[in-house]
Design a protein around this motif. Structure first.
Motif, short mmCIF file in Angstrom:
data_model
loop_
_atom_site.label_atom_id
_atom_site.label_comp_id
_atom_site.label_asym_id
_atom_site.label_seq_id
_atom_site.Cartn_x
_atom_site.Cartn_y
_atom_site.Cartn_z
N TYR A 7 0.80 -1.23 0.00
CA TYR A 7 0.00 0.00 0.00
C TYR A 7 0.84 1.29 0.00
CZ TYR A 7 -3.96 -3.06 1.08
OH TYR A 7 -4.92 -4.05 1.05
N GLY A 8 2.14 1.15 0.22
CA GLY A 8 3.02 2.32 0.09
C GLY A 8 3.05 3.27 1.27
N ARG A 9 2.28 2.99 2.33
CA ARG A 9 2.28 3.90 3.48
C ARG A 9 1.68 3.20 4.70
NH1 ARG A 9 -1.03 8.92 1.86
NH2 ARG A 9 -1.23 9.28 4.10
N LEU A 10 1.89 3.77 5.86
CA LEU A 10 1.27 3.28 7.09
C LEU A 10 0.83 4.50 7.90
CD1 LEU A 10 0.54 1.00 9.09
CD2 LEU A 10 2.82 1.29 10.10
N ASP A 11 -0.47 4.63 8.11
CA ASP A 11 -1.00 5.80 8.82
C ASP A 11 -1.45 5.49 10.24
OD1 ASP A 11 -1.13 7.81 6.49
OD2 ASP A 11 -2.11 6.02 5.67
N ALA A 12 -1.96 4.27 10.43
CA ALA A 12 -2.53 3.93 11.74
C ALA A 12 -2.22 2.49 12.08
CB ALA A 12 -4.04 4.14 11.73
#
Ligand SMILES: NC(=O)c1ccc[n+]([C@@H]2O[C@H](COP(=O)([O-])OP(=O)(O)OC[C@H]3O[C@@H](n4cnc5c(N)ncnc54)[C@H](OP(=O)(O)O)[C@@H]3O)[C@@H](O)[C@H]2O)c1
Length: 205
Positions: free
Chosen positions: A84-89
């Motif tokens: 997914y290219g990112r981690l926010d939470a």
């Protein structure tokens, strides 16, 4: 008018996402628009959660992981970023029960409870913070503690120590993450009807 979802385009990671509180949280993240990564040791249960999310129109990935193993936690974060290219939470919710009077509990059982409930969250937070800090977008981390962090029942010594330690640990880590705009908190549930509570007869957790 199409609905605006507040977590659209965001990525949330849930440990213990194959059952109980973690599965409910994974579904809730997805309802709010996030892409969700679920982790736990049993792949079949994780895939069930993924299927439930996909059936409802969401997107999810299962990454079998033992959170007490550093290499597996690093792989979990790498797999999240690769997909997914990112981690926010992150919701670090994986945990085990382990209740017995101190005279009956083995050293191996004590170590197992601490390795998952305390060290497992430390490892998860460590590598999640690394990813979030590198991206520079901030983030939010919540960990599942318990009312037994500050309460007690007969046989809860190891479990209470793991969750009490978790509360102390996160209070300290929170002092380090504010500057990166990363919020980190624990929740301390009472009794929730989950597979764990049912295994315990719903009266000890
Ligand atoms: N239910 C309650 O009344 C209650 C109250 C207070 C706090 N809690 C806490 O809530 C959290 C969730 O528990 P739950 O009630 O939803 O019970 P649960 O259904 O048994 O969930 C626990 C989850 O943790 C995962 N897990 C356990 N050890 C793991 C490991 N080493 N690595 C990765 N995943 C692991 C399990 O998956 P695998 O077995 O597939 O690994 C399972 O999905 C736990 O931290 C628990 O201590 C529960």
């Amino acid at each position: 008018m199409s609905q605006i979802l507040r977590l659209q385009g965001r990525v949330a990671l849930v440990t213990g996402g194959g059952s109980g509180i973690g599965r409910a949280a994974a579904l809730a993240f997805s309802r709010d628009g996030a892409n969700v990564v679920v982790a736990g040791r049993r792949e079949t249960e994780l895939q069930e959660t993924v299927m439930m999310i996909c059936e409802r129109g969401g997107d999810a990935l299962a990454v079998p992981t033992d959170v007490s193993d550093s290499a597996q936690v690093r792989h979990l974060i790498a797999a999240t970023l690769a997909q997914y290219g990112r981690l926010d939470a992150a919701f670090n919710n994986a945990g085990v029960e382990g209740f017995a009077p101190v005279s009956d509990m083995t050293e191996a059982e004590f170590d197992r409870v601490i390795a998952t409930n305390l060290k497992g969250v430390w490892l998860s937070v460590k590598y999640q913070l690394e990813a979030m800090t590198a991206a520079g977008r901030g983030g939010a981390i919540v960990n599942t503690s318990s009312w037994l962090a500050h309460g007690a029942s007969i046989g809860s010594a190891a479990y209470s120590a793991s969750k009490g330690g978790l509360d102390a640990m996160i209070r300290a880590i929170a002092l380090e993450t504010g500057a990166q705009n990363i919020r980190i908190n624990n929740v301390n549930p009472g009794i929730i009807d989950t597979p764990m509570a049912r295994r315990l007869g719903a009266n000890e957790e």
